[in-house]
Design an enzyme around this catalytic site. Structure first.
Site, PDB file in Angstrom:
ATOM      1  N   HIS A 195       0.830  -1.207   0.000  1.00  0.00           N
ATOM      2  CA  HIS A 195       0.000   0.000   0.000  1.00  0.00           C
ATOM      3  C   HIS A 195       0.863   1.256   0.000  1.00  0.00           C
ATOM      4  O   HIS A 195       0.496   2.284  -0.556  1.00  0.00           O
ATOM      5  CB  HIS A 195      -0.973  -0.014   1.180  1.00  0.00           C
ATOM      6  CG  HIS A 195      -2.126  -0.924   0.918  1.00  0.00           C
ATOM      7  ND1 HIS A 195      -2.239  -2.158   1.494  1.00  0.00           N
ATOM      8  CD2 HIS A 195      -3.177  -0.794   0.083  1.00  0.00           C
ATOM      9  CE1 HIS A 195      -3.325  -2.746   1.030  1.00  0.00           C
ATOM     10  NE2 HIS A 195      -3.914  -1.944   0.188  1.00  0.00           N
ATOM     11  N   GLU A 436     -10.741 -10.656  -4.663  1.00  0.00           N
ATOM     12  CA  GLU A 436      -9.307 -10.558  -4.349  1.00  0.00           C
ATOM     13  C   GLU A 436      -8.815 -11.758  -3.555  1.00  0.00           C
ATOM     14  O   GLU A 436      -7.670 -11.796  -3.117  1.00  0.00           O
ATOM     15  CB  GLU A 436      -8.970  -9.232  -3.668  1.00  0.00           C
ATOM     16  CG  GLU A 436      -9.878  -8.790  -2.574  1.00  0.00           C
ATOM     17  CD  GLU A 436      -9.578  -7.366  -2.099  1.00  0.00           C
ATOM     18  OE1 GLU A 436      -8.583  -6.766  -2.498  1.00  0.00           O
ATOM     19  OE2 GLU A 436     -10.375  -6.867  -1.276  1.00  0.00           O
ATOM     20  N   ASP A 460      -4.218  -8.130  -4.242  1.00  0.00           N
ATOM     21  CA  ASP A 460      -4.424  -9.182  -3.250  1.00  0.00           C
ATOM     22  C   ASP A 460      -4.663 -10.536  -3.908  1.00  0.00           C
ATOM     23  O   ASP A 460      -4.248 -11.563  -3.374  1.00  0.00           O
ATOM     24  CB  ASP A 460      -5.602  -8.824  -2.337  1.00  0.00           C
ATOM     25  CG  ASP A 460      -5.164  -7.862  -1.241  1.00  0.00           C
ATOM     26  OD1 ASP A 460      -4.087  -8.095  -0.665  1.00  0.00           O
ATOM     27  OD2 ASP A 460      -5.875  -6.877  -0.987  1.00  0.00           O
ATOM     28  N   CYS A 507      -9.273  -3.206 -10.516  1.00  0.00           N
ATOM     29  CA  CYS A 507      -8.823  -1.973  -9.856  1.00  0.00           C
ATOM     30  C   CYS A 507      -7.467  -2.168  -9.174  1.00  0.00           C
ATOM     31  O   CYS A 507      -6.993  -1.283  -8.489  1.00  0.00           O
ATOM     32  CB  CYS A 507      -9.865  -1.483  -8.857  1.00  0.00           C
ATOM     33  SG  CYS A 507     -10.164  -2.653  -7.530  1.00  0.00           S
TER      34      CYS A 507
HETATM   35  C1  PEP Z   1      -6.226  -4.966  -4.704  1.00  0.00           C
HETATM   36  O1  PEP Z   1      -6.053  -5.790  -3.801  1.00  0.00           O
HETATM   37  O2  PEP Z   1      -5.900  -5.166  -5.883  1.00  0.00           O
HETATM   38  C2  PEP Z   1      -6.847  -3.674  -4.406  1.00  0.00           C
HETATM   39  C3  PEP Z   1      -7.199  -2.846  -5.362  1.00  0.00           C
HETATM   40  O3  PEP Z   1      -6.995  -3.334  -3.103  1.00  0.00           O
HETATM   41  P1  PEP Z   1      -5.765  -2.855  -2.178  1.00  0.00           P
HETATM   42  O4  PEP Z   1      -4.569  -2.681  -3.075  1.00  0.00           O
HETATM   43  O5  PEP Z   1      -6.180  -1.600  -1.537  1.00  0.00           O
HETATM   44  O6  PEP Z   1      -5.629  -3.997  -1.243  1.00  0.00           O
HETATM   45 MG    MG Z   2      -7.009  -5.464  -1.878  1.00  0.00          MG
END
Ligand code: PEP
Ligand code: MG
Length: 575
Positions: A195, A436, A460, A507
């Protein structure tokens, strides 16, 4: 002396500027032996460090002015004074130096461990929590020992071209740096889909992580070139390298300006297939960038960032205001608010429980279901804001029918509470789920029966499919979006959703990486969500893609087993 450091580029581009060393977030102390005749000197060094910290605390106390937090702040400083004066810390550390001939840094951290273990035994949760204060005091002493006093940040001499160099940054730290004007980030730790890297990328500045000892090797004000695409940092470059990089940097800036020309063109492939490009955001103010990018909406609002870096969590009204602002500023374009994904590497102050495997622990929807009151507050805030724009609710980390049912039930409760109070909201608000976890991808048909739309979180999904901790740079080389198992799961979700006419987006970071744009188009994806700065580059790739040529190659890639073959086919696809 000029030298090059190699790491992992997490955000492309070139930055040239002066190093600004920030405090490491982790306590580190080397261990070495002190010659017998220098023991007294080492003890004095430690006691001098205590004096420096005592002065720091006094200066802080003097600078505190009356205000709402004055009493709290003073109490906190007093507590730090008490810890500093406690013989269990100072005397015991000096004894440790005298007896074991270790260095002062080692002695103080060892003593801190002893104190922390004692705190662990305390029943009272409030007192147990004072562990953090012990750590903070020790951190100050360590910095004083290392010659970096803690209360005054190192002076930033070259305003406007600073490159932040640090051991590690939590996502919360990076959020704080959103307010500062750094031209690049460098960290010792980290991996491309942590993150921290994602937030750094959203700042749209070059970043290189996993540089291992960068914050020890690079000195304050060293002159640096950061090349995010080549994964390198050049420290104190010679004039030839510097002028070459200055040229490359201005070429990249020119290219960026040219890209803006395609902003208002409709996004479609050469054969006329329309594609939607949405933006990922963390805070309401990110909407400015979203609008500049020409995005079709917000595909992922990581709402948990509203909860970080604060002592008191945002109440319903504050959250409502944040969601309403985004809804209004996006002027009718869709805004997908992901309910907070706290846990793992994004923790709020009260999440004191330390899980053995945080990524597999009480995170995202699991945490919300365990804390229904917090969740209820957020749901009410989103629902209230839904009457000011086109909002959608996205639930992270769902894995089973039971979790989906519980979540939908809580959404119904929140709706009913608003109806009872005669508060307006969008009765038809869409609720989607993130795919995910492999279990979700495998049960996608059930997900589609219960939810209105899907969004694949590849960050994820890859982590959980390949059992690779996405924040651990030691296994970052094994984190492979092109692994056949990952591609098969992605293909299965897209194909199933398209067949059932359920909207599906990606995403995760794969959506913003142009290496994968054609592959995902070829697998049937028509909605991408990424950080705003990537949108136009991905759009250019889409405008130059012809689906009838791409589809067969994309399917060959999914069927290929060996990485050489997969990479070869990908090169062909991207030609
Ligand atoms: C992901 O897991 O791809 C996602 C978009 O969520 P995050 O990166 O915030 O875990
Ligand atoms: Mg995620």
């Amino acid at each position: 002396m000029s030298f090059i450091l190699h790491g992992v580029g997490v955000s492309d581009g070139i930055a040239i500027g002066h190093a600004h060393l920030a405090k490491p977030t982790a306590l580190e102390a080397a261990h070495y032996l002190i010659p017998r005749n220098q023991i007294d000197r080492e003890i004095t060094r430690l006691s001098n460090a205590f004096s420096v910290v005592r002065k720091e605390l006094e200066t802080l106390q003097a600078s505190a002015t009356d205000g709402p937090a004055f009493a709290e702040f003073s109490a906190f400083l007093e507590l730090h004074h008490m810890i500093l004066d406690d013989p269990m810390l100072s005397e015991a550390a000096s004894n440790c130096i005298a007896q074991t001939h270790c260095n002062a840094e080692w002695a103080i951290t060892q003593q801190m461990e002893v104190l922390l273990a004692q705190f662990e035994e305390i029943d009272d949760a409030y007192l147990r929590e004072r562990k953090t204060d012990v750590i903070q005091v020790v951190e100050r002493v360590l910095k004083a020992l290392l010659g970096h006093p803690g209360y005054i940040p190192p002076p930033v001499k070259h305003v406007g071209d600073n490159i932040l160099v640090t051991h590690d940054l939590s996502p919360a730290d990076v959020m704080q740096y959103k307010q500062h004007r750094f031209t690049a980030f460098l960290t010792d730790l980290g991996s491309p889909t942590s993150h921290t890297a994602i937030v750094a990328r959203s700042l749209n500045i070059p970043s290189v992580v996993a540089l291992h000892h960068a914050h020890q090797i690079i000195l304050e004000n060293d002159y640096l070139i950061v090349d995010g695409s080549q994964n390198i940092v050049i420290v104190n470059p010679d004039k030839y390298v510097l002028s070459e990089y200055r040229l490359r940097k201005s070429q990249l800036e020119l290219e960026k300006r040219k890209l803006k020309r395609i902003k208002s063109i409709a996004t479609m492939t050469l054969d006329g297939t329309p594609v939607e490009l949405h933006a990922n955001i963390e805070l309401p103010q990110d909407v400015e960038q979203v609008k500049e990018s020409g995005a079709d909406g917000v595909g992922l609002f990581r709402s948990e960032f509203l909860f970080l870096n604060r002592d008191v969590l945002p109440d319903e009204d504050e959250q409502f205001e944040a969601y309403r602002t985004v809804a209004v500023n996006m002027r009718g374009l869709p805004v997908t608010i992901r309910t907070f994904d706290l846990g793992a590497d994004k923790n709020i102050k009260d999440m004191t429980r330390v899980a053995a495997n945080p990524a597999l622990g009480l995170r995202a929807i699991r945490f919300c279901l365990a804390e229904p009151r917090l969740f209820h507050t957020q749901l009410r805030a989103i629902l209230r804001a839904s009457s000011f724009g086109k909002l959608r609710i996205l639930i992270p980390m769902l894995s089973s029918a039971c979790e989906i049912d519980q979540t939908l039930h809580l959404i119904d409760n929140a709706k009913q509470s608003l109806r009872d109070e005669k508060v307006a909201f969008d009765e038809k608000i869409l609720v989607g789920g993130m795919i995910e976890i492999p279990a979700a991808a495998l049960c996608v048909d059930m997900f589609m029966r219960k939810l209105d739309f899907l969004s694949v979180g590849t960050n994820d999904l890859i982590q959980y499919t390949l059992a690779i901790d996405r924040v651990d740079d030691a296994v970052a080389h094994l984190y492979n979006p092109l692994h056949p198992a990952v591609l098969w799961l992605i293909m299965r979700v897209i194909e199933s959703a398209n067949r059932a006419r359920v909207p599906v987006a990606i995403c995760g970071e794969m959506a913003g990486d142009i290496q994968f744009t054609r592959l995902l188009l070829g697998l049937g994806l028509q909605q991408f969500s990424m950080y705003p700065a990537q949108i136009l580059t991905v759009k250019r790739q889409i405008l130059n893609s012809y689906l009838p040529d791409i589809i067969p190659l994309a399917h060959r890639i999914v069927k290929a087993e060996h990485s050489e073959k997969i990479c070869g086919l990908l090169v062909k696809l991207n030609k």
